[in-house]
Scaffold this motif. Structure first.
Motif, PDB file in Angstrom:
ATOM      1  N   THR A 251      75.157  62.607  34.237  1.00  0.00           N
ATOM      2  CA  THR A 251      74.280  63.257  35.207  1.00  0.00           C
ATOM      3  C   THR A 251      74.873  64.583  35.667  1.00  0.00           C
ATOM      4  O   THR A 251      76.034  64.644  36.067  1.00  0.00           O
ATOM      5  N   LEU A 252      74.065  65.639  35.629  1.00  0.00           N
ATOM      6  CA  LEU A 252      74.541  66.970  36.026  1.00  0.00           C
ATOM      7  C   LEU A 252      74.294  67.252  37.496  1.00  0.00           C
ATOM      8  O   LEU A 252      75.125  67.851  38.167  1.00  0.00           O
ATOM      9  N   ASP A 253      73.138  66.861  38.001  1.00  0.00           N
ATOM     10  CA  ASP A 253      72.764  67.210  39.377  1.00  0.00           C
ATOM     11  C   ASP A 253      73.213  66.140  40.361  1.00  0.00           C
ATOM     12  O   ASP A 253      72.933  64.957  40.177  1.00  0.00           O
TER      13      ASP A 253
ATOM     14  N   GLY B 230      80.205  73.098  47.948  1.00  0.00           N
ATOM     15  CA  GLY B 230      79.848  74.071  48.981  1.00  0.00           C
ATOM     16  C   GLY B 230      78.611  73.711  49.764  1.00  0.00           C
ATOM     17  O   GLY B 230      77.775  74.580  50.041  1.00  0.00           O
ATOM     18  N   LEU B 231      78.490  72.445  50.159  1.00  0.00           N
ATOM     19  CA  LEU B 231      77.338  72.043  50.973  1.00  0.00           C
ATOM     20  C   LEU B 231      77.450  72.717  52.337  1.00  0.00           C
ATOM     21  O   LEU B 231      78.498  72.666  52.987  1.00  0.00           O
ATOM     22  N   ARG B 232      76.379  73.359  52.781  1.00  0.00           N
ATOM     23  CA  ARG B 232      76.411  74.066  54.053  1.00  0.00           C
ATOM     24  C   ARG B 232      75.150  73.768  54.866  1.00  0.00           C
ATOM     25  O   ARG B 232      74.112  73.386  54.319  1.00  0.00           O
TER      26      ARG B 232
ATOM     27  N   ARG C 161      68.465  73.346  57.448  1.00  0.00           N
ATOM     28  CA  ARG C 161      68.514  73.165  55.990  1.00  0.00           C
ATOM     29  C   ARG C 161      69.926  72.813  55.553  1.00  0.00           C
ATOM     30  O   ARG C 161      70.904  73.267  56.151  1.00  0.00           O
ATOM     31  N   PHE C 162      70.011  72.017  54.495  1.00  0.00           N
ATOM     32  CA  PHE C 162      71.282  71.660  53.865  1.00  0.00           C
ATOM     33  C   PHE C 162      71.232  72.156  52.425  1.00  0.00           C
ATOM     34  O   PHE C 162      70.427  71.683  51.623  1.00  0.00           O
TER      35      PHE C 162
ATOM     36  N   ASN D 282      72.413  77.076  45.734  1.00  0.00           N
ATOM     37  CA  ASN D 282      71.221  77.344  46.556  1.00  0.00           C
ATOM     38  C   ASN D 282      70.159  76.258  46.411  1.00  0.00           C
ATOM     39  O   ASN D 282      68.963  76.506  46.631  1.00  0.00           O
ATOM     40  N   LYS D 283      70.586  75.059  46.038  1.00  0.00           N
ATOM     41  CA  LYS D 283      69.662  73.932  46.002  1.00  0.00           C
ATOM     42  C   LYS D 283      69.570  73.332  47.399  1.00  0.00           C
ATOM     43  O   LYS D 283      70.587  73.020  48.019  1.00  0.00           O
ATOM     44  N   CYS D 284      68.362  73.201  47.894  1.00  0.00           N
ATOM     45  CA  CYS D 284      68.139  72.654  49.238  1.00  0.00           C
ATOM     46  C   CYS D 284      67.880  71.152  49.127  1.00  0.00           C
ATOM     47  O   CYS D 284      66.924  70.734  48.468  1.00  0.00           O
ATOM     48  N   TYR D 285      68.734  70.356  49.773  1.00  0.00           N
ATOM     49  CA  TYR D 285      68.602  68.898  49.713  1.00  0.00           C
ATOM     50  C   TYR D 285      67.737  68.357  50.843  1.00  0.00           C
ATOM     51  O   TYR D 285      67.176  67.270  50.717  1.00  0.00           O
ATOM     52  N   LEU D 286      67.644  69.093  51.920  1.00  0.00           N
ATOM     53  CA  LEU D 286      66.797  68.659  53.025  1.00  0.00           C
ATOM     54  C   LEU D 286      66.444  69.860  53.890  1.00  0.00           C
ATOM     55  O   LEU D 286      67.306  70.678  54.210  1.00  0.00           O
ATOM     56  N   GLU D 287      65.178  69.951  54.248  1.00  0.00           N
ATOM     57  CA  GLU D 287      64.721  70.927  55.233  1.00  0.00           C
ATOM     58  C   GLU D 287      64.000  70.153  56.335  1.00  0.00           C
ATOM     59  O   GLU D 287      63.048  69.422  56.051  1.00  0.00           O
ATOM     60  N   ILE D 288      64.476  70.296  57.565  1.00  0.00           N
ATOM     61  CA  ILE D 288      63.886  69.607  58.703  1.00  0.00           C
ATOM     62  C   ILE D 288      63.217  70.647  59.600  1.00  0.00           C
ATOM     63  O   ILE D 288      63.868  71.586  60.059  1.00  0.00           O
ATOM     64  N   ASN D 289      61.941  70.464  59.853  1.00  0.00           N
ATOM     65  CA  ASN D 289      61.210  71.321  60.783  1.00  0.00           C
ATOM     66  C   ASN D 289      60.838  70.466  61.986  1.00  0.00           C
ATOM     67  O   ASN D 289      60.158  69.442  61.836  1.00  0.00           O
TER      68      ASN D 289
END
Length: 228
Positions: A91-93, A149-151, A204-205, A210-217
């Motif tokens: 698995t790559l991702d 580099g999770l931010r 956002r995480f 630059n892959k976004c794993y979660l966006e909370i609004n």
């Protein structure tokens, strides 16, 4: 007559010199003014400025690379811990899930907020007391591969105006069965009459790709006291 002519010529020369000096001064002032483009850096500019990373590879490939280098082998084992290379395969991702958000404050019990699957909590998600000192703690589950580099980024608006924009590096994590926990630095809620009210926010995480794993609004409030 001659003296008067010399005096007029001297006066005219002085006037020209003063005008030239004023023109130079204006040019200097103009040259010291920053351009409009240099004053406004956008988030898109920052994204484009990031380093372009190399191709991804699986954990198995990570382990196979430079396997004769003893120091690198030990570092990889330390990073990967007890990961079962056979179970993650090729698995790559990475699969990253933010399980919960906890607000920690000495004035009250911890407030654990479950994150909806669609990332959009309904209504007011939480309320802070004005001037309260608090920290955020995340529970993070990582599977399949290393996330690099999770931010965390957070943007806040009040009555349509952006009032805060913060970023925090969380780190690099290998897959493991148990969730990781990460605590943010202490923050202080704004205070005062004009600080109270309702806010909207987007959290956002994102990783180094630059892959976004979660966006909370969501919306939250700031009040004079903690809610009962």
């Amino acid at each position: 007559m001659g003296g008067s002519g010399d005096e007029n010529e001297t006066s005219e020369t002085k006037s020209k010199s003063a005008a030239a000096a004023e023109e130079v001064s204006d040019c200097e002032r103009l040259s010291r003014q920053p351009s409009e483009a240099s004053c406004y850096a956008t988030e898109e500019d920052e994204e484009e400025a990031r380093l372009q990373l190399g191709p991804k590879c699986s954990i198995r490939d990570h382990m196979e690379k430079d396997k004769d280098d003893e120091s690198l082998r030990r570092w990889k084992e330390q990073l990967l811990g007890s990961v079962d290379v056979n179970s993650v395969g090729e698995t790559l991702d990475p699969d990253v899930k933010i399980l919960s958000l906890t607000i920690i404050c000495s004035e009250r019990p911890d407030l654990v907020l479950q994150i909806p699957e669609d990332g959009n909590p309904k209504g007011v998600w939480f309320t802070l007391k004005e001037g309260a000192h608090y920290r955020l703690r995340f529970s993070i589950k990582v599977s399949n591969n290393i996330v690099s580099g999770l931010r965390y980024t957070n943007t806040v608006w009040k009555t349509g105006l952006k009032v805060d924009n913060s970023k925090e590096m969380i780190g690099t994590f290998s897959p493991q069965a148990e969730p990781y926990t990460h605590e943010m630095p202490e923050d202080t809620a704004p205070s005062g009459l004009f600080a109270r009210g309702s806010y909207s926010a987007r959290t956002r995480f994102i990783d180094d790709d630059n892959k976004c794993y979660l966006e909370i609004n969501y919306t939250f409030g700031i009040e004079k006291e903690w809610p009962k």
